[in-house]
Write an enzyme that holds these catalytic residues in place. Structure first.
Site, mmCIF file in Angstrom:
data_model
loop_
_atom_site.group_PDB
_atom_site.id
_atom_site.type_symbol
_atom_site.label_atom_id
_atom_site.label_comp_id
_atom_site.label_asym_id
_atom_site.label_seq_id
_atom_site.Cartn_x
_atom_site.Cartn_y
_atom_site.Cartn_z
ATOM 1 N N ASP A 11 2.460 1.996 3.311
ATOM 2 C CA ASP A 11 3.424 1.038 3.872
ATOM 3 C C ASP A 11 4.851 1.516 3.608
ATOM 4 O O ASP A 11 5.764 1.266 4.394
ATOM 5 C CB ASP A 11 3.308 -0.349 3.230
ATOM 6 C CG ASP A 11 1.923 -0.926 3.334
ATOM 7 O OD1 ASP A 11 1.183 -0.539 4.253
ATOM 8 O OD2 ASP A 11 1.581 -1.786 2.484
ATOM 9 N N HIS A 34 0.887 -1.171 0.000
ATOM 10 C CA HIS A 34 0.000 0.000 0.000
ATOM 11 C C HIS A 34 0.920 1.216 0.000
ATOM 12 O O HIS A 34 2.001 1.172 0.590
ATOM 13 C CB HIS A 34 -0.828 0.113 1.288
ATOM 14 C CG HIS A 34 -1.701 -1.051 1.608
ATOM 15 N ND1 HIS A 34 -1.257 -2.146 2.287
ATOM 16 C CD2 HIS A 34 -3.019 -1.257 1.385
ATOM 17 C CE1 HIS A 34 -2.259 -2.990 2.456
ATOM 18 N NE2 HIS A 34 -3.340 -2.487 1.921
HETATM 19 C C1 XLS Z 1 -7.572 -6.680 4.487
HETATM 20 C C2 XLS Z 1 -7.072 -6.894 3.136
HETATM 21 C C3 XLS Z 1 -5.914 -5.998 2.723
HETATM 22 C C4 XLS Z 1 -5.762 -6.013 1.220
HETATM 23 C C5 XLS Z 1 -4.991 -4.880 0.658
HETATM 24 O O1 XLS Z 1 -8.303 -7.480 5.040
HETATM 25 O O2 XLS Z 1 -6.747 -8.236 2.983
HETATM 26 O O3 XLS Z 1 -4.748 -6.391 3.353
HETATM 27 O O4 XLS Z 1 -5.190 -7.194 0.782
HETATM 28 O O5 XLS Z 1 -5.537 -3.661 0.958
#
Ligand code: XLS
Ligand code: NI
Ligand code: NI
Length: 441
Positions: free
Chosen positions: A109, A106
């Protein structure tokens, strides 16, 4: 090639390699042999394993009852850019030691969000340049990027589905920056997980208008990225609940219906997450099958839930039976379209040694590898396929075949039933099917 920055973060751990199941070295793969071919493709090609930046290098194990327990050396500096650089060094050291070809992130991150959009843009650009160099030196590729439009409190009422246009515009700005970054890093795909796209109460929610807004945002994002030359796939990641009481991308079937309604189905596919499937009261293989039937099985977020509770525990995969059923779907439907297997999983809060993250990924990788080998054996040397096919044999010829082709009317169908002898009782043989899986694991 292992990539270490100025200092080595995971000292004493070298490249993780395939040593086979007789090896007693815990820091080795027992089943994942990247170059081994399974049904004509190497394991490396089948899986395209990716490390999730957020769980492995950002999340420190905080929960609603207490703060994080994992203290990361790359988080020491008080300067956010320095932290971002150190984190990138740690990430690429880890990814290359694991021998993975991919990572996912993201926007937030990579570097902490700041108070202004323009500062965010500048910081993302700067860290993006650094990561591009790291990718060049290591050959590590970006499986997908995404924008975190759910953590910032500004999104508490939704991002693209927020009732306030100002927030929708802000989400648009963030998505545009994340797309720019993903494209500049050669991202092969781009993910939308609608973390706050849903509702807490229908009493204050105009669902139809919110869904139109979501369709609008995704269309704009698609048009923008295509105009910038992005050829990859966009993925929707279905999840039924958490954080919202109800999320609009509830499950694969719901997301497919949405994509078709808003004419996004030729650009978008699905990213199926194990723990999201089970939260939706489905199995992982169910969600994979629904996506594959629609030719929209794009990617996998690998993890597992907990059978005894009902939230997204994001544990690393260990369940061979579950993953073997999933690999049967993968092998029979032609695999993932453009995506890979991203470990959207985190170590437990009390796993605090720096080697725990290696054990976690090794376990996940070996579970998938062993399941893939098992699924191949089941398809090649067991009766599984023919048993299943034979259940439908009455549609292969004669009236059944006419029915399938659409050349029978309801009157004709009725006449056949009147003239024919009554159906015989035919066993579904579920237990036999179940035993075949066990036999080949
Ligand atoms: C949350 C999601 C997130 C997505 C990416 O539950 O799995 O981690 O994979 O935003
Ligand atoms: Ni996910
Ligand atoms: Ni998740």
């Amino acid at each position: 090639m292992i990539l270490t920055g100025d200092k080595e973060f995971y000292k004493g751990i070298g490249a993780i390699t395939f040593e086979g199941k007789e090896s007693d070295n815990p820091l080795s793969f027992k089943y994942y042999d990247p170059e081994r071919k399974v049904m004509g493709k190497t394991m490396r090609e089948h899986f395209k394993f990716a490390v999730a930046y957020w769980h492995s290098f950002c999340g420190q194990g905080g929960d609603p009852f207490g703060p994080g327990t994992q203290i990361f050396p790359w988080d020491k500096s008080s300067d956010p850019m320095k932290r971002a650089y150190d984190k990138a060094d740690a990430a690429f050291e880890f990814i290359t030691k694991m021998g993975f070809d991919y990572f996912c992130f993201h926007d937030v991150d990579l570097v902490d969000e700041s108070e202004s959009l323009s500062k965010n843009e500048k910081q993302l650009h700067e860290i993006g340049n650094y990561i591009a160099l790291k990718q060049k030196d290591s050959n590590v590729k970006l499986l997908w990027g995404t924008a975190n439009c759910f953590s910032n409190p500004v999104y508490m009422n939704g991002a693209a589905t927020n009732p306030d246009f100002k927030v929708v515009a802000r989400a648009g700005a963030q998505i545009k920056m994340a797309l720019d970054l993903t494209i500049s890093l050669g991202g092969e795909n781009y993910v939308f997980w609608g973390g706050r796209e849903g509702y807490m109460s229908l009493l204050n929610t105009d669902m139809s208008r919110e869904l139109d807004h979501m369709g609008q945002m995704l269309s704009m994002a698609r048009d923008y990225a295509r105009a910038q030359g992005f050829n990859g796939s966009f993925f929707i990641e279905p999840k039924p609940m958490e954080p919202m009481k109800h999320q609009y991308d509830f499950d694969a079937a719901t997301a497919i219906g949405f994509l078709r309604e808003y004419k996004l189905d030729s650009d978008f596919k699905l990213n199926i997450e194990v723990n999201h499937a089970t939260l939706a009261q489905h199995s992982f293989e169910h969600e994979l099958t629904v996506a594959a039937n629609a030719e929209m099985l794009g990617s996998i977020d690998a993890n597992r839930g907990d059978n005894q509770n009902g939230w997204d525990t994001d544990q690393f995969p260990v369940n061979l039976y579950e993953v073997t059923e999933a690999m049967l779907v993968l092998l029979q439907t032609g695999g993932l379209k453009g995506g890979g297997v991203n470990f959207d999983a985190k170590i437990r809060r009390n796993s605090t040694d720096f080697d725990d993250i290696f054990h976690a990924h090794i376990g996940g990788v070996d579970t998938f590898a062993r399941a893939l080998i098992t699924a191949e054996k089941i398809l090649i040397s067991s009766e599984y396929s023919s048993l299943r096919k034979n259940r439908y044999a009455s549609f292969d010829t004669g009236n059944g075949n006419q029915f399938e082709k659409g050349s029978l009317t309801l009157e004709a169908l009725s006449k056949i039933a009147f003239n024919d002898s009554p159906p015989k009782r035919t066993s579904g043989k579920q237990e036999l099917f179940e035993n075949i899986i066990n036999q080949f694991i």
